[in-house]
Design an enzyme around this catalytic site. Structure first.
Site, short mmCIF file in Angstrom:
data_model
loop_
_atom_site.label_atom_id
_atom_site.label_comp_id
_atom_site.label_asym_id
_atom_site.label_seq_id
_atom_site.Cartn_x
_atom_site.Cartn_y
_atom_site.Cartn_z
N ARG A 186 0.84 -1.42 -0.03
CA ARG A 186 0.05 0.05 -0.03
C ARG A 186 0.86 1.20 0.01
O ARG A 186 0.27 2.31 -0.29
CB ARG A 186 -0.99 0.00 1.27
CG ARG A 186 -2.07 -1.07 0.87
CD ARG A 186 -2.89 -1.12 2.40
NE ARG A 186 -2.28 -2.14 3.24
CZ ARG A 186 -2.33 -1.98 4.28
NH1 ARG A 186 -3.11 -1.03 4.85
NH2 ARG A 186 -1.71 -2.84 5.47
N GLU A 211 2.62 -5.63 13.60
CA GLU A 211 1.45 -5.55 14.69
C GLU A 211 0.54 -6.79 14.77
O GLU A 211 0.28 -7.40 15.91
CB GLU A 211 0.34 -4.60 14.37
CG GLU A 211 -0.87 -4.34 15.36
CD GLU A 211 -1.88 -3.51 14.91
OE1 GLU A 211 -1.95 -2.79 13.72
OE2 GLU A 211 -3.12 -3.05 15.58
O1 LIG Z 1 4.27 0.22 11.42
P1 LIG Z 1 4.06 -1.43 11.36
O2 LIG Z 1 3.69 -2.16 12.72
O3 LIG Z 1 5.34 -2.03 10.78
O4 LIG Z 1 2.89 -1.76 10.34
C1 LIG Z 1 2.64 -0.94 9.15
C2 LIG Z 1 2.78 -1.64 7.94
O5 LIG Z 1 1.61 -2.81 7.94
C3 LIG Z 1 1.05 -2.74 6.67
O6 LIG Z 1 1.50 -3.58 5.85
P2 LIG Z 1 0.91 -4.90 5.54
O7 LIG Z 1 2.14 -5.85 5.85
O8 LIG Z 1 -0.33 -5.20 6.12
O9 LIG Z 1 1.17 -5.01 3.95
P3 LIG Z 1 0.47 -4.42 2.48
O10 LIG Z 1 0.80 -3.01 2.62
O11 LIG Z 1 0.91 -5.48 1.60
O12 LIG Z 1 -1.21 -4.43 2.73
C4 LIG Z 1 1.29 -1.25 6.33
O13 LIG Z 1 0.79 -0.99 4.86
C5 LIG Z 1 2.63 -0.94 6.73
O14 LIG Z 1 3.55 -1.38 5.78
N1 LIG Z 2 -4.07 -1.28 12.25
C1 LIG Z 2 -4.05 -1.50 11.16
N2 LIG Z 2 -4.61 -1.29 10.01
C2 LIG Z 2 -4.12 -1.26 8.64
N3 LIG Z 2 -3.07 -1.45 8.52
C3 LIG Z 2 -2.10 -1.90 9.39
N4 LIG Z 2 -0.73 -2.10 9.47
C4 LIG Z 2 -0.19 -2.44 10.72
N5 LIG Z 2 -1.37 -2.29 11.39
C5 LIG Z 2 -2.45 -1.91 10.82
#
Ligand SMILES: O=P(O)(O)OC[C@H]1O[C@H](OP(=O)(O)OP(=O)(O)O)[C@H](O)[C@@H]1O
Ligand SMILES: Nc1ncnc2[nH]cnc12
Length: 177
Positions: free
Chosen positions: A62, A99
């Site tokens: 994203r 998370e």
């Molecule tokens: O600050 P943090 O605890 O590291 O979490 C944030 C990350 O988690 C989510 O990615 P996700 O792994 O869900 O992947 P995506 O973007 O591919 O959906 C979001 O897009 C960030 O990259």
């Molecule tokens: N609560 C949350 N919502 C969407 N993206 C995330 N990536 C990590 N935590 C998230």
């Protein structure tokens, strides 16, 4: 720039995704509204202008959506930080905690240019673990981290502590349920 678009009105909140107890902040609601998306890119651009930045690094998946138009507007190179197995050529790798799980970030070795200043961009910053790992990877190989940008920030998950030492800017903050 559209003045003060209410981002909260388009960010969808999804309880218990991707697992029980997590409130998921879904940026697809932003992407569905062109004025909201443009507002985000305008704000990210305003936060980046006038800084000493040589490249934008975008976090899969994203983060790509916001970092790519930002890099184009700033006429800066865009570096893709990806999950394992997605990048060809030699890559650097770093494991980190999320998370909701653990993961790994990778970048092509050729994309880290020693001595350059890199701004790291993601859609959402929660624990900061993803950006912290990506930043460590850049620093270990001689680049400087100029700062971090996100659209959504969840400071109750402690990203400010985990990313301390560099400026962190987000457009919309949530303080938990
Ligand atoms: O600050 P943090 O605890 O590291 O979490 C944030 C990350 O988690 C989510 O990615 P996700 O792994 O869900 O992947 P995506 O973007 O591919 O959906 C979001 O897009 C960030 O990259
Ligand atoms: N609560 C949350 N919502 C969407 N993206 C995330 N990536 C990590 N935590 C998230």
């Amino acid at each position: 720039m559209d003045t003060n678009y209410d981002l909260d009105s388009v960010i969808r909140k999804v309880p218990d995704f991707p697992k029980q107890g997590v409130l998921y902040y879904d940026i697809t609601g932003i992407l569905a509204v062109p004025e909201a998306f443009r507002y985000c890119i305008d704000r990210l651009e305003a936060l980046s202008r006038g800084r000493n930045i040589d490249a934008i690094a975008a976090i899969e998946a994203r983060g790509f959506v916001f970092a790519a138009p930002l890099a184009e507007r700033l006429s800066l190179p865009l570096i893709l930080v990806r999950k394992p197995g997605k990048l060809p050529n030699k890559t650097y790798k770093k494991r980190f905690d999320l998370e909701y799980g653990s993961d790994m970030v990778c970048v092509q070795e050729v994309d880290i240019v020693p001595g350059t200043n890199v701004l790291l961009v993601d859609d959402l910053i929660a624990t900061g673990g993803t950006l912290q790992a990506a930043a460590a990877m850049f620093k270990e190989h001689g680049a400087h981290v100029e700062g971090f940008l996100g659209v959504i920030g969840l400071p109750f998950l402690d990203y400010e502590k985990n990313l301390e030492g560099h400026p962190v800017d987000v457009l919309q903050v949530y303080h938990g349920e």
